[in-house]
Design an enzyme around this catalytic site. Structure first.
Site, short mmCIF file in Angstrom:
data_model
loop_
_atom_site.label_atom_id
_atom_site.label_comp_id
_atom_site.label_asym_id
_atom_site.label_seq_id
_atom_site.Cartn_x
_atom_site.Cartn_y
_atom_site.Cartn_z
N ASP A 185 0.86 -1.18 0.00
CA ASP A 185 0.00 0.00 0.00
C ASP A 185 0.89 1.23 0.00
OD1 ASP A 185 -2.41 -1.03 0.09
OD2 ASP A 185 -2.93 -0.52 2.14
N ASP A 237 -4.34 -2.47 5.00
CA ASP A 237 -4.82 -1.98 6.29
C ASP A 237 -6.34 -1.94 6.34
OD1 ASP A 237 -5.20 0.00 4.50
OD2 ASP A 237 -4.01 1.52 5.53
N ASP A 270 -9.00 -4.99 2.06
CA ASP A 270 -7.76 -5.68 1.67
C ASP A 270 -7.78 -7.14 2.09
OD1 ASP A 270 -6.57 -3.43 0.57
OD2 ASP A 270 -5.80 -2.75 2.49
#
Length: 1194
Positions: free
Chosen positions: A447, A778, A782
């Site tokens: 990310d 997070d 996801d």
């Protein structure tokens, strides 16, 4: 009347009433709460306030705990040391040894009347019992060492678990203040704030909610998200996940009284009942299978259909919950790369060892019989039984030495040691095998926000009323009405859980709590000199008409509030290009309202938004729209009644743009260096972000993910999808294979894109070594990608509970550079195990060949049973401790990753193993056949069976141990380095064990006498032994000089993809019903594997990892039992469709996937105590526990 803290001690509602209340759902729940008098009345009865919460006084908390219970479910007590000792004793080879030793002991005291016996023999018969006793003692030592290892493992495990449970916090309101408290401290009457991504820790009734949707599949098995609200369905239950929205609830049930707790208690009872019934039945029949060591997890135990039928007769038929069972079977994580390879190796060694052991016994017995009865023509005497038992003992000992039970121990120790150390490096490992898999990672999909950047966001540029400010404007620079709209719009239209607190110390930066983007906007409001909290106090959450919460599809958030003089106002904020498309008006120069034409939009995007994005800023637009009952201005809408708020498309159009801000999230200073290290180590880092493509490109360049002169691809989600789908819109692997090798940045991506990319890379066969992918995430969305990845990293600080649940490792500092440390530790684990293998296999080969050839040539093994047990102890337990605890060095990051198909034993290692074995065999056979002549001592060959120990055989034993000890130093290097001493002093465990073994060996030789079959040696004999030992170091240098590349490839072992190995290994994990019968392992194989020492418990089935530290992030014990029951339910399902026993069926239906959240420790404890019949092979504990509900988060 008794009072507590100034209120009556008697609550207005009892525990029983609350439990009954929570059993209602949907409209029923709304009606029930209305019967009580409404939610506010319920709060009054519980002496709590919807806005202030509990008072927080100690007396009040204590009283609530006594009345309604606390929010913990008592864990199963840990196993005692004695239980573990008993389990270690269940090992089949050890049992054979114990029996043989006892028989030998018995026979040594058995003196038949034997007239012909020479008088001399009397003398030696005194000592006949010593060997039997020595073997018993050795077995006890091995058992205690094993039990101690298990015990310390379990203690470590519980410690880690407590730490994780302690870290799970929840927001509640106490005394008017929002505070984070540990989940175990939540009480009935607490007012809890529920938000997107939470795992609910207790049952409650909603006071107020915004667009709240909950995934209740863990209780109901239904994967659809359930809409919740005070007037739709006010009941929220523990163990469910919040998938969207936010809200506030009053806690009505905790711990064993919550829905998850009730199910758990029922299941605990159900398991006990089943156990009792099975025991009753088992009394009637003998159990023809070898007992398995208890630490085995359910998925390893085999159960035949006939056994299942026994429980069928008891009438506990369980319902088929096909949908969830099928969903769970659908994707099970493969075994970790190393496990698959080790399992195959261990089984092969086991087969070879058993064959040789059996041959040794047969040869010894045949030789003895021919010599005694054919050549010497003696009649049978009862004393000969003793000889046969001794031959058997030698054979069993060969088996003990041949089977590398130290292998699982080495893996366990190495992983456990690494996990402990990794906690210091901010890696909290939830699934042990993730630690080792990480060492093989070839790709990391990261990310952007929070991982590569600091996640400390600030507004650095703003565009308001046609003015672009590169510094923070003041309120006086902005026309007053626009200023008010902006400050109001930001303060109200952001989650009230997002706040900016003052730093702990006066000079500190303010602390951002909640969503970091919202905190940046609130900071902007504060910077303008407006207190956002005073606006929020005026417009509290219960005044909101409707909230459109942020999600990955909307990429924006909206809040509707009533206007003071009638009508409504909608405030919205979100990704600027998305909000821009919905705007029809904008405030221009001096705050005049202007039409926002298409060409103005394009100019704004070109001149404001793109330059901001190219500076690496995230751009957010704020807009609003008014709905008025009277005459409407140009940018307002006239309404007669209340608009249809569900018609989002029509509500969110024709907005008026207030401002565009650029939010900076600086790159973490340590990230560029960490990414350079990854690239040098052969790991490709890709960035997958929901951000704008320009922002993503800018950040990726700053991090070093994009390097000038490289050939790379940067795609947006839409383009990525266009490239990987065929004309029918289906994803094609060959199309993904054209994209991923060059792809470095995927911008504006949805969670599905991330999942597709990860799956595409893992399934791809383009690269020769098959990719091993790590993913960071997070958000709740996801989850699927984290589960699919070989290693999923969740963010400890910014991560939602759902993401943490799906992950394998939690980064406690949310920092990318901690991933690099995980790679280093992972590679270290792999290398530690390879070192141990190199050492162990050398000893195995030598000991087995010596025992076998000795038996054939000399009618006696040169290495006696007790001596072999000692060697086994050195090489298994002690060496695994010594070699598994080496520290990682930065050099580990200089080599390429091994990948999935790299051989486990490389050619260099095989060269070392065969080279050292050759040297040791030459020395040992030299000593055996000509040693007596060279050293001028009495020969030990051809001695009577009862003869005492000779110096000759003692020297052979001693030399073997010396060579083994010095070879342990050689084994410290596996990549052909010359300096084997390097770093020796940095590992105190290694040199302490080495010195301890050396001293023990001296004592054994000099004072072992009959017990160890040794005779004291003189100084020059000792020097010879040590000289041969040191020879291994010199010989090692010679072997290193042989060029590895010249060796044939066939010398490397364990090539190919692990799937090829796992087919045969998944004994317990395969769903036998669904595979062809020819793929089922034969019963003989299964039994053999069960009997094969501790291997099956710790390596086969890969339960080893799970056994150790597979900690989930939730209330651990809630469901230990549930998984087990789930297990036998799933198994029985397959066998008998729909006969139902409703009481248990009801319970089980509720909890189909509670199993997902559960703590493995305890579940395994449960599994241990369940008789084999209960656990049916259709279950894979790992799948049930943690990698199993992709449907949730997609």
């Amino acid at each position: 009347m008794a009072t507590i803290d100034g209120r009556p001690a008697q609550y207005g509602i009892s525990l029983k009433q609350l439990r009954e209340l929570m059993e209602h759902r949907g409209r029923e729940g709304v009606i029930k709460i209305a019967e009580i008098g409404g939610i506010h009345e319920l709060c009054k009865k519980l002496y709590t306030s919807p806005n202030e919460g509990l008072s927080g006084s100690k007396a009040d908390e204590e009283h609530r705990r006594e009345t309604f219970g606390s929010n913990v479910i008592p864990p199963k007590p840990p196993k005692t040391f004695l239980t573990l000792v008993w389990e270690a004793l269940q090992d089949v080879t050890l049992i054979i040894l114990e029996v043989a030793a006892l028989v030998s002991l018995g026979l040594s005291f058995y003196k038949p009347a034997d007239e012909d016996a020479p008088v001399l023999q009397e003398e030696e018969e005194h000592h006949g019992w010593i060997e039997g006793l020595a073997i018993l003692i050795s077995v006890i030592v091995v058992v205690i060492v094993t039990a101690f290892n298990d015990y310390s493992k379990e203690r470590q495990f519980r410690g880690l678990q407590n730490r994780i449970e302690g870290e799970h916090k929840f927001s509640v309101i106490r005394g008017g203040e929002v505070c984070q408290i540990s989940v175990g401290d939540i009480l009935v009457g607490d007012i809890a704030q529920v938000k997107y991504g939470d795992l609910l820790p207790a049952d409650g009734c909603l006071i107020q909610s915004n667009d709240l949707k909950v995934d209740e599949s863990s209780l109901t098995g239904e994967s659809d998200h359930v809409k919740k609200g005070p007037d739709v369905d006010p009941m929220v239950l523990s163990g469910t996940h919040v998938m969207e929205g936010s809200g506030k609830m009053v806690v009505t049930a905790v711990g064993v009284n919550s829905q998850a707790g009730i199910i758990f208690t029922l299941l605990g009872a159900a398991v006990d009942e089943q156990e009792a019934e099975i025991k009753k039945m088992k009394k009637g029949e003998s159990d023809g299978r070898s007992q398995i060591k208890g630490s085995q997890a359910p998925s390893q135990r085999q159960t035949t259909t006939s056994e299942v039928t026994k429980s069928e007769s008891e009438g506990n038929h369980l319902p088929q919950s096909s949908s969830s069972a099928a969903a769970e079977t659908g994707h099970k994580k493969e075994k970790s790369v190393l496990q698959a390879k080790l399992t195959k190796l261990a089984i092969q060694i086991g087969y070879a060892g058993s064959t040789i052991a059996v041959l040794t016994v047969i040869i010894l017995i045949i030789q003895f019989c021919i010599k005694t009865f054919v050549i010497d023509e003696r009649p049978w005497k009862n004393t000969y039984a003793n000889n046969l038992v001794k031959h058997l003992i030698i054979g069993v000992t060969v088996l003990v030495v041949a089977v590398p039970e130290g292998l699982p121990l080495a893996v366990t120790l190495s992983l456990a040691y690494s996990v402990k150390k990794m906690m210091k490096d901010n890696n909290l490992v939830r699934h042990l095998d993730a630690c080792e898999t990480m060492g093989n990672a070839t790709a990391i999909c990261s990310d952007k926000t929070g991982t590569l950047t600091t996640n400390r966001m600030t507004v650095v540029q703003s565009y308001i009323c046609e003015k672009l400010c590169k510094v923070l404007p003041t309120l006086s620079d902005i026309p007053q009405h626009v200023g008010n709209l902006i400050t109001m719009g930001i303060s109200v239209n952001s989650a009230y859980t997002s706040n900016i607190m003052a730093g702990h110390n006066p000079g500190d930066l303010p602390i951002q709590v909640g969503n970091k983007t919202e905190c940046a906007l609130l900071g902007f409001v504060q910077g303008l000199g407006v207190k956002y909290q005073s606006i929020r106090d005026e417009i509290t959450e219960d005044k909101f008409t409707r909230v459109y919460t942020f999600n990955s599809v909307r990429k924006s958030m909206g809040t509707v509030i009533p206007r003071p003089n009638g009508g409504y106002r909608l405030y919205t904020k979100g990704a600027s290009e998305i909000i821009m498309k919905k705007c029809a008006f904008i405030y221009g120069h001096e705050g005049t309202l202007e039409k926002f034409t298409r060409e103005m939009q394009e100019r704004l995007i070109r001149e404001v938004i793109e330059p901001m994005a190219c500076d690496g800023l995230r751009t957010i637009s704020v807009a609003y729209r008014d709905f008025v009952p009277g005459k409407a201005a140009i940018n307002e809408v006239h309404i007669d009644g209340e608009p249809n708020w569900d018609d989002e498309e029509n509500i969110m159009t024709n907005l008026t743009c207030l401002c565009v801000v650029g939010i900076e999230d600086p790159v973490r200073p340590e990230v560029p260096d960490a990414i350079r290290k990854c690239q040098r180590a052969g790991i490709t880092v890709r960035m997958v972000t929901g951000d704008n493509i320009n922002t993503a490109r800018s950040i990726a360049s700053k991090c070093g993910i994009l390097r000038p002169n490289d050939d790379f691809l940067i795609l947006e989600g839409k383009e990525f999808n266009r490239r990987i789908r065929d004309s029918n819109g289906d994803i094609q692997q060959h199309l993904i294979d054209k994209v991923w090798p060059k792809l470095r940045v995927l911008a504006r991506s949805s969670p599905t894109d991330k999942y597709t990319l990860v799956k595409g890379i893992i399934d791809s066969t383009v690269s020769e070594n098959r990719e091993v992918v790590a993913v960071t995430g997070d958000g709740t969305n996801d989850g699927p990608a984290l589960k699919k990845a070989d290693v999923g990293f969740a963010m400890g600080i910014a991560g939602t509970d759902v993401a943490k649940e799906a992950s394998d490792i939690i980064l406690t500092d949310d920092n990318f550079s901690s991933i690099v440390k995980a790679v280093m530790w992972g590679r270290n684990v792999y290398d530690s195990i390879a070192k141990f293998l190199q050492f162990q296999l050398t000893v195995n080969v030598v000991a087995v060949i010596v025992a076998f050839i000795g038996a054939c040539a000399v009618q006696d093994s040169p290495l006696k049973a007790v001596q072999m047990l000692w060697v086994n102890l050195i090489m298994d337990t002690l060496a695994s401790l010594a070699l598994a605890t080496e520290f990682p060095t930065p050099d580990l990051l200089l080599r390429k990753p091994y990948g999935r198909t790299k051989p486990l034993i490389s050619r260099t290692m095989m060269k070392n193993i065969l080279g050292q074995a050759l040297y040791q065999l030459i020395i040992i056979f030299g000593l055996l056949f000509v040693g007596d002549v060279i050293l001028d001592i009495e020969s030990g060959r051809g001695q009577e069976l009862n003869a005492g120990p000779t110096q000759h055989f003692t020297i052979i034993f001693n030399t073997f141990v010396m060579m083994t000890l010095f070879n342990e130093i050689n084994a410290r290097k596996i990549h052909g380095q010359r300096n084997v001493i390097e770093g020796l002093l940095t590992n105190p465990i290694f040199y302490t064990i080495w010195i301890f073994t050396m001293i023990s060996q001296v004592l054994i030789i000099q004072y072992g006498k009959m017990a160890f079959s040794t005779k004291a040696l003189s100084l020059d004999q000792w020097l010879w032994c040590i000289f041969f030992g040191i020879g291994t170091l010199v010989w090692g240098q010679l072997i290193t000089s042989v060029p590895t590349r010249k060796l044939p490839k066939i010398l490397s072992w364990g090539r190919g993809h692990p799937e090829e190995y796992t087919d045969g290994m998944n004994l317990g994990e395969e769903r036998f019903d669904s595979i062809d019968s020819d793929k089922k392992p034969r019963a003989g194989q299964i039994l053999w594997i069960r009997g094969l020492t501790r291997l099956q418990t710790q390596v086969i089935g890969g339960e080893l990892q799970e056994r150790l530290i597979p900690v989930p992030y939730s209330k651990s014990n809630t469901d230990q039992a549930i998984r087990v029951v789930n297990a036998f339910r799933q198994g029985l399902d397959a066998r008998y469709g729909d006969h139902t026993n409703t009481s248990l069926a009801e319970v089980l239906r509720k909890q189909t996937s509670l199993s997902k959240r559960l703590s493995e420790t305890s579940s395994i404890e449960y599994a241990d105590n369940i008789p084999d019949e209960l656990t049916i092979p259709e279950i894979d504990v790992e799948r049930l526990s943690s990698h199993s509900h992709t449907e949730t988060a997609v």
